[in-house]
Design a protein around this motif. Sequence first.
Motif, PDB file in Angstrom:
ATOM      1  N   GLU A 607       0.815  -1.219   0.000  1.00  0.00           N
ATOM      2  CA  GLU A 607       0.000   0.000   0.000  1.00  0.00           C
ATOM      3  C   GLU A 607       0.850   1.271   0.000  1.00  0.00           C
ATOM      4  O   GLU A 607       0.531   2.269  -0.658  1.00  0.00           O
ATOM      5  CB  GLU A 607      -0.930  -0.011   1.222  1.00  0.00           C
ATOM      6  CG  GLU A 607      -1.821   1.208   1.361  1.00  0.00           C
ATOM      7  CD  GLU A 607      -2.700   1.463   0.153  1.00  0.00           C
ATOM      8  OE1 GLU A 607      -3.644   0.689  -0.052  1.00  0.00           O
ATOM      9  OE2 GLU A 607      -2.436   2.428  -0.596  1.00  0.00           O
ATOM     10  N   VAL A 610       2.473   3.778  -2.998  1.00  0.00           N
ATOM     11  CA  VAL A 610       1.839   4.951  -3.610  1.00  0.00           C
ATOM     12  C   VAL A 610       1.074   5.721  -2.533  1.00  0.00           C
ATOM     13  O   VAL A 610       0.169   5.179  -1.888  1.00  0.00           O
ATOM     14  CB  VAL A 610       0.869   4.543  -4.746  1.00  0.00           C
ATOM     15  CG1 VAL A 610       0.261   5.788  -5.393  1.00  0.00           C
ATOM     16  CG2 VAL A 610       1.569   3.694  -5.789  1.00  0.00           C
ATOM     17  N   LEU A 614      -1.995   6.499   2.624  1.00  0.00           N
ATOM     18  CA  LEU A 614      -3.327   6.752   2.039  1.00  0.00           C
ATOM     19  C   LEU A 614      -3.825   5.504   1.309  1.00  0.00           C
ATOM     20  O   LEU A 614      -3.050   4.843   0.619  1.00  0.00           O
ATOM     21  CB  LEU A 614      -3.260   7.913   1.033  1.00  0.00           C
ATOM     22  CG  LEU A 614      -2.930   9.298   1.568  1.00  0.00           C
ATOM     23  CD1 LEU A 614      -2.840  10.286   0.403  1.00  0.00           C
ATOM     24  CD2 LEU A 614      -3.979   9.764   2.567  1.00  0.00           C
TER      25      LEU A 614
HETATM   26 NA    NA Z   1      -0.972   4.182  -0.124  1.00  0.00          NA
END
Ligand code: NA
Length: 818
Positions: A607, A610, A614
Amino acid sequence: MNILKFGGTSVGSVESISALLNILTKENQQQEKPIVVLSAMSGVTNLLTAMAEKAALGQDYSEELKLIEQRHFDVIRALLPAAAQNPVLTKLKLYFNELEELLQAIYNLQEISLQAKDLVLSYGERCSTLMISHIAKQKFSEAVFADATQFIKTDSNFGQAKVDTQLTDFLVKDFYQSNAGKMLFVTGFIASNDANRVTTLGRGGSDYTAAILGSALNANEIQIWTDVNGMMTADPRIVKKAFSLPELSYIEAMELSYFGAKVIYPPTMTPAFLKQIPIVIKNTFDVAFEGTYIRHGAKASALPIKGISSIDEISIVNLAGSGMVGKAGFSGRLFSLLSREQINVVLITQSSSEHSITFAVKPSDAIKAVKLISKEFDLELQAKKLEQPEVENGLAVLAIVGENMKHTPGISGKLFHALGRNGVNVHAIAQGSSEYNISVIIAKADLSKAVNAVHDAFYTSLNKTLHVFCLGTGNISKTLFKQLQVQMPFLAKNNDLQVKIMGISNTRKMLLSPNGIALENWEETLNTGGESANLEEFVAKMKAMNLPNCVFVDNTASPQPVPFYQGIFESSISVVTCNKIGNSASFAQYEMFKNTARKFGVDFYYETNVGAGLPIIRTLKDLMMSGDKIARIEAILSGTISYIFNHFKGDAAFHDVVKEAQELGYTEPDPRDDLNGKDFMRKMLILARDAGYAFEESDVSIQNMLPDACLQAPTVEEFYHQLELNAAYFTKLKQEAEASKKVLRYIGKLEDGKASITLQMVDENHPFYMLSGSDNIISFTTDRYKERPLVVKGPGAGAEVTAAGVFADIINVGGEKA
Ligand code: NA
Ligand SMILES: NC(=O)C1=CN([C@@H]2O[C@H](COP(=O)(O)OP(=O)(O)OC[C@H]3O[C@@H](n4cnc5c(N)ncnc54)[C@H](O)[C@@H]3O)[C@@H](O)[C@H]2O)C=CC1
Ligand SMILES: N[C@@H](CC=O)C(=O)O
C-alpha cells in the motif's frame, strides 16, 4: 474411595514426596481411605534396564546400583526422623541384596530372559512404594505397603503381560476387604503369573494398575498425578499457547493420546472406561490446577476440536497394484500380517480408486513391514499384480481430535486452509470412521509450523501470532517499531492478534531470535547481540525457522532484497513492502510476484508504494475487482514536491525548502529521486500496472522540472549546491505562477493507455489547487465514478503515515483477523 496414582517425577525427590504427602493429607479427609499407587522414582527404571543389559554383557553395573541405593537412602534420611530410619533401611537393603544377587546371576549367565528382566524392573516400584509407605506412616498410622504381585494376576507374556481380569478382581476385592480401614500403598506396573513369577504390565503400567484397582473396587475416581497440567490442546513444547483442557470424553482422550500426548497411555484406561469411572489428571507440582477430567458425558465444549496431537517421527508405506490392492481380502491379509508381527499401524488411507493403500508406521518398523509384505505377497509381486512397496521417511502425523467435529461443518476446510496457507504439503489424509479425528501426514520439518498454524486457526479466541522479519532500521522501520510497541496490548485485547518481530537486519547487523525481539530495546539488542548482516543468510534463516503466519517486511530503499521475494513467496511467506523498487522494475517480474504469491496462498501488500499510508492501492484494487473500468487517473503523488511547492513562498530559498522536506522525512533516502521525478514515475508505473496495463518504465513520460546541472549532480551534496546555484531558475518559475494567480503542481495522468507526469500551473478552479503540507491527491474517473471522480487526498509522505501503512498491511496478512 479414590485411587491416587503418582508417577515417577512425583516420587522422584524429597520435594515431590513432601508434596505428595500434603496431597494425601487433604485426600485423607474423605470418608474412605484412598488407595495410593506408585511408580518407581524417576530415572530408576532406566537405570535398572541399563544394569540388566550391562550384566548380560558381562560389564560392571555397580555404579548404577550404588546410585539407586543412594537416591532412596537420601530420601529416607531427609524425611524420616533418625529413630524411624533403621527398619526401612534394613528392608530396603534386603531388596537391594536380592537385586544384586539377581544381577550377579545374569552376569554369570551373560544372558537375560524377559522373565528375569521383569524381576529386575520390579525392584523400582517395590523400593519406592516400600519407602514411601514408611514415610507416610509417620502421618497416617494406617499406611500399609502392598505388593501388587499378590493380587494382580496375568498370563506369562513377560514385558507386556495380559491381566486375568476375573481372577484379579476377585483377589483385589479380597485383599481390600482384609485390609479394611488401611491406607494401601500399592506398587504400580508389576503383577505375577500363575506360578507367582513377577510380570510387568508394559507401557504406562502404573496407570493401568490404578485403573485395574479402580475398576475392581468401583472407585469414585482415579486420579493420575503427574508433572504437567493435564491434557493440553497441543504439545506445549511445540505450541507455546497450548492450554489445559478441563474436560474430555474417553474417546477424545484415547484419540488425543494415541497420537502422542504422553500424559496417559490409552489402553490403561479401558477398565475405567468400561465401568464409567472418571479419571482426573492432576499436577503434583501445581495443586491449584483443577485437573483434566476424562469422563462419560463430558460436556461438549464450544470449540469444534478439543486438541491437536502429533507424532514427530513416522514413515509411510505405499502399496499399489491394480490386480491386487482393493480386492476383497487383500487388506485383511495385509493388516493381519502386520498385527501378527506386532507392527503397530498408526494410520491407514486408501485412494478412491482403491488401487493403492498407504499406511503409517514407526520408522523402525517400515523396513520390517516391507520385508514381510514382499514375503507374504511374493507370488502377486512376481505376477505384477502388486507393485514393489515404497517407503517414505522423514514424516510426521498431525491429528485434530474432538467429538464435536462431526456436528460442525467446515472443520477439514479450516484445517487444510491453515496448512495450505503456510505451505505445508499433505502426503496423506485419514479421517477415522468415527469422525473423532482427522489426521494428516506431513514432512517432519513442517510439524512445528503446522501444529502452531492449526492451533491458531482453531483457537481463534487466543491471539493469532504474526511472525515478522524486517529489513531496514531507518526512518520507516524505527517508527513502525514504536507504533507496534504502543499498539500491541490493544491488538491483543481487541483483535486477538500478536505481532512478533522475529528478525531484524540493516546493512550492518542482523539478528534472528526464535523467541522474538523485544521492541523496547531492539536497537541495543541488535547492536550487541546481532551478527554481521548478510541478506542471503537472513532470508535462509528466516525460511529455516519455518514459522506459521510469517511475514517478510522490506523497509529498505534498496534493490538488493527484491530478487529474494520470489523464493520467499515460494516458501509460503507473505511480503509487505514500502520499497517501490520491486514493483517498478520489469513488468515480467511484477507479474511473477503477483502470480507466485497467489499460487502459494500468501499475501503481497505494498500500500505504501503509492501515497504512503493513504488507501490508494487498496481503493484501486477494490474498483478493479468489483468490475469498474478506470477511464482516467490524475494525481499528485510526490509528497516531497507537494511540500516544496506549498512552502516555496515569499523569500524562502528553494534549496532550503528541499532540505526541510528531507529533514521532515518526506524525501527518499536520496532526495534526487524525488526531484528528478523518478519516485513519482515509479508510483505511476505501479498504479498503471495495478490498473491493468503491462507498462514498462519507458511508458511513463516525465517532464523534467530541474535544470540539467541539478539533474546531473553526482552526489547529494553537489545536488544541493546546484539547487542553490540555480536559485534564479526556481524563483522565475514561482514568480510566473504567482503573476497569473496560479500554483505549481507536478501532476501525473493515466488516460487512453498513456501515462505522463507534467509540471503545471493551476488556478483556483483546479481541483488540485488547494493542497497543503506533503499532501497527495488522486482522482479516479471510472465507469461508475464518471460525473464526479473518486478522490483520495491527504498527507502522502512522512514516517508516521508510512509506518502506519506498513503496519496496516502487516496486520492484514492472513486476512482472517482484519
Ligand atoms: Na498508499
Ligand atoms: N519517507 C516516506 O514518506 C516514504 C518512504 N517510503 C519508502 O520507505 C523506504 C524506507 O525509507 P527510509 O526508512 O526513509 O529509509 P532509510 O534510509 O532511513 O532506511 C533504510 C534502511 O534500509 C537498510 N538497508 C538498505 N539496504 C539493505 C539491505 N540490502 N539489507 C538490509 N537492510 C538494508 C538500511 O540499513 C536502513 O536501515 C524507501 O523504500 C521509501 O521509498 C515509502 C512511502 C513513503
Ligand atoms: N519520497 C516520497 C515518499 C513517499 O513515497 C514522496 O515524497 O512522496
